[in-house]
Design a protein around this motif. Structure first.
Motif: not given
Lengths: 385, 413
Positions: A242-247, B312-314
């Protein structure tokens, strides 16, 4: 003991990516037990999981069978006898083809026995009698079996969390120690080890999430979550998918603000901006032992990158002293020499006797993927288990 | 709840049944849409729900006439769902609606033309919304939320029904977008991959045929996926498409697109005007933009910290963090410009000591080793043209274009 999950999952949804047979399942995800066919309704309160009753590290019938078939590991042999074991030495093997329907309660170990088993296995890590590959192989397989027993019983208490954390630690330490081994099978051992590390971490995270009280994080959770970031510093090498931003989106606020997460985020920032100084210094001063072990390939990567940059941008008439380079890269001078050679670069001795790296060399190449890791000079964490 | 007499209840239910069957017979899609749109909370649906509650067993009425009983299964589930919905039993409402949807889709398959496509859209929309509400109810009761996931499976099924050669295929993009919204909400965005692959590679689909509104939504979500994966040029293309083709009156949608497009553009060295940020209420980016303009590293770090949660949320935090290198570049350029004013002959020499001093003014304490490290990276990544004379502790800038613009390409490519 066997805690039934009340699955309140606050703001995080454990969309379990990967994790196959080891992943902790919510009760509602598990297919109904055959004997409960005649009950109506969607409530899964009557799903039953096996409660293990095996009181030794290895089920009796398995031990007897393996004694007969001479299928005993060196650690399981009584006085070296390949046909004789004992209940103190035999440990249940991992069985790949296991299906839930075939399992008997007497084959499955309850939590207390699993705890003893793991304790025993980890005590073998210090054994000097056998080469590490052999020790690793045995513990690797037997801990996989422990995870299997935990999964079949769908256990998820704090004791279970502790077991998974210890198993993660084993995989991380193995990662370190396999580097010192040689042999043709080492690279596949390493690969399998990383694979199981990823699986164990996934399961661990699912358990953290499944029984969470709001705003609560477990004692070691921040550190173990931080390992995920370290495994994903490089966006193109998705170990767990999973991409880190999503994590990051799914983490609760107190996890994000924890010391361990702040540390890896700092590392992440340095890594992505190529700031090798900050990366190395931060690692040396703040990494825990586990974090350091997982960071090692990136330390290597940052150092090669630094050499590449310096070779590329520095004034040709001012060759770069290795002493300075060793200070910048936090390495011993002779290790720097070795690294330069790995990168295809030549070094020479200057007129005043100091060793220098001539810059603007054209033969730079990224060093091969290997285990050669050099010490991080100045690191403050103790190199103990 | 209004009092309804038995007679009145009978009348309302029969009226609905007539409308429903009439809509199907005369292929009156708009009517059908109105009849199925629970979330609209229309007075007629609510009054129908009250009537159902009084009448208790509407299936008697359905069975009474051949015309109605043809759609008996569909209607029975629909009524049950509406009743539960009215009473706020959202899990029950969802379960019944799911059964209705399955039955409805079966019927839809049998209708040869695509007349009921809009109605199908309503069903897809409603099931997602109901599932979200049901999951909220489950979580608040301490149970694990699983209905949205189930809705996702159903939507996939609908996608499969539409992915054929006939005229119904233009509906596939709408369903895709509903799937995107579902997966994004669940956090399982990796599941988007298979639908994307179908839309983009299957021969039956011609992208240009799809309705514009759906194309915009599609590009918005696939653009966001590119942002997660940090493919900035691709993200730029998709989000820009969405922006260009979005209805200018839909300011909320434009804001959503810009929320992701701006970090992407910034990564490509393109800075938005302040008026744009203000018009669409994107104040969180103001300091970031200002930091880039002025080379103010402290301001960038401060802005990231101030809006950390939101970014971070977005999912744009990591993207914005990476802007540091561009901020350094801008700072170096400023130092160069200032030097040029006071001593043009030596302006192209940046002493590491001077850079360290400038950073100290920004309250950033950095030793010369780290300053050297940063300069090395900037030169390596072509943000600064020149070389580092480490012995003399100075960066010698190229006489020509020492601070190349990114020109739409991400740093270091």
């Amino acid at each position: 003991m066997n805690r039934r999950s009340r699955g309140s999952s606050s703001s995080s949804s454990s969309g379990s990516v990967g994790g196959a047979s080891d992943s902790y399942r919510r009760r509602s995800d598990v297919p109904r037990n055959r004997s409960n066919d005649n009950t109506k309704g969607g409530d899964s309160a009557d799903v039953s999981f096996i409660v293990g009753t095996c009181s030794s590290m290895c089920p009796e019938r398995e031990r007897v069978t393996r004694e007969r078939l001479r299928d005993l590991s060196v650690f399981e042999r009584l006085h070296g006898n390949p046909t004789k074991s004992s209940s103190d030495l035999a440990v249940k093997k991992f069985c790949r083809t296991l299906s839930a329907a075939d399992v008997q309660a007497s084959d499955v170990r309850p939590l207390s026995v699993l705890e003893e088993t793991l304790s025993y296995l980890l005590s073998l890590l210090d054994s000097r009698e056998h080469p590490f590959e052999v020790v690793h192989d045995f513990i690797f397989d037997r801990t996989r079996s422990i995870r299997q027993d935990l999964s079949i019983q769908n256990l998820a208490s704090e004791g279970v969390i502790h077991l998974y954390e210890e198993i993660v630690k084993f995989h991380v330490i193995s990662r370190q120690r396999l580097q010192g081994c040689s042999g043709t099978s080492i690279s596949s051992m390493h690969h399998l080890n990383m694979e199981q590390l990823a699986k164990t971490l996934t399961t661990l995270y699912n358990i953290y999430d499944a029984n969470r009280k709001p705003d609560y994080i477990y004692e070691n959770e921040a550190e173990f979550r931080s390992l995920y970031v370290l495994l994903h510093l490089n966006t193109s090498s998705g170990v767990m998918g999973e991409p880190l931003s999503l994590w990051f989106r799914k983490l609760t606020s107190n996890l994000i603000k924890s010391k361990e997460m702040c540390f890896v985020r700092k590392l992440l920032r340095s890594y992505r901006n190529g700031n090798y100084r900050s990366f190395l210094r931060t690692t040396a001063s703040e990494a825990t032992y586990l974090q350091y072990c997982i960071s090692e390939p990136h330390i290597r990567e940052m150092r090669s990158f630094a050499v590449e940059c310096i070779n590329n941008v520095c004034y040709k008439l001012q060759p770069y002293p290795l002493l300075r380079l060793s200070h910048n890269l936090m390495m011993k001078e002779m290790d720097v020499e070795s690294l330069c050679h790995e990168c295809g670069l030549e070094i020479r001795t200057d007129s005043d006797g100091s060793i220098v790296l001539p810059t603007k060399q054209t033969n730079f190449c990224r060093p091969k993927e290997g285990f050669r890791n050099y010490d991080l000079i100045g690191i403050e964490v103790e190199r103990l288990l | 709840m209004a009092y309804v007499s038995m007679g009145e209840a009978h009348r309302r239910i029969t009226e609905y049944l007539n409308r429903f069957c009439g809509a199907v017979s005369y292929q009156d899609s708009p009517m059908l849409c109105r009849l199925l749109s629970f979330s609209s909370n229309s007075p007629s649906l609510l009054s129908l729900a009250d009537a159902l509650n009084v009448f208790q067993d509407a299936s008697i009425l359905i069975r009474q006439s051949d015309k109605f009983s043809e759609y008996g299964e569909i209607l029975a589930h629909l009524f049950r769902s509406l009743q539960s919905y009215r009473f706020g039993n959202l899990v029950e409402a969802y379960l019944a609606f799911e059964k209705f949807a399955n039955a409805f889709v079966q019927e839809f398959r049998n209708w040869e033309s695509a007349w009921a496509l809009e109605a199908l859209y309503v069903v897809c929309y409603e099931i997602r919304i109901l599932a979200e509400k049901a999951d909220k109810e489950l979580t608040s009761n301490g149970k694990s939320p699983e209905k949205l996931k189930a809705a996702g499976s159903l939507l996939m099924k609908v996608f499969g029904v539409l992915a054929g050669k006939g005229p119904k295929r233009v509906g596939a993009l709408y369903v895709t977008c509903q799937l995107f919204k579902t997966y994004f909400k669940l956090g399982t965005v990796n599941l988007c991959r298979s639908v994307i692959r179908s839309i983009e590679t299957a021969r039956i689909f011609d992208y240009e045929e799809f309705p514009r509104r759906d194309k915009v939504t599609y590009m918005y979500y696939t653009g966001r996926l590119e942002v997660f994966n940090e493919n900035f040029p691709a993200a730029d293309t998709k989000l820009s498409y969405a922006l260009q083709h979005c209805n200018p009156k839909r300011e909320r949608n434009i804001r959503m697109i810009l929320k992701y497009l701006i970090p992407v553009k910034l990564s490509l060295g393109i800075i938005p005007k302040d008026e744009l940020l203000q018009k669409y209420n994107l104040h969180e980016y103001m300091n970031v933009v200002q930091a880039l303009r002025k080379g103010d590293l402290r301001l960038l770090r401060h802005a990231l910290q101030e809006h950390e949660d939101r970014f971070l949320r977005s999912g744009v935090y990591l993207v914005l963090e990476k802007l540091e290198l561009q901020v350094y570049q801008r700072l170096m350029k400023k130092i160069y410009i200032i030097q040029k004013l006071s001593d043009p002959a030596r302006a192209h020499q940046l002493k590491l000591e001077v850079i360290a001093k400038a950073l100290r003014w920004l309250e950033i304490d950095m030793d010369l080793d780290e300053v050297e490290c940063i300069m090395t990276i900037l030169i390596y990544k072509n943000l600064v043209k020149g070389y580092l004379a480490h012995k003399s502790k100075v960066v010698v800038l190229s006489k020509q274009d020492p601070f190349p613009k990114l020109n739409g390409k991400p740093v270091g490519s």
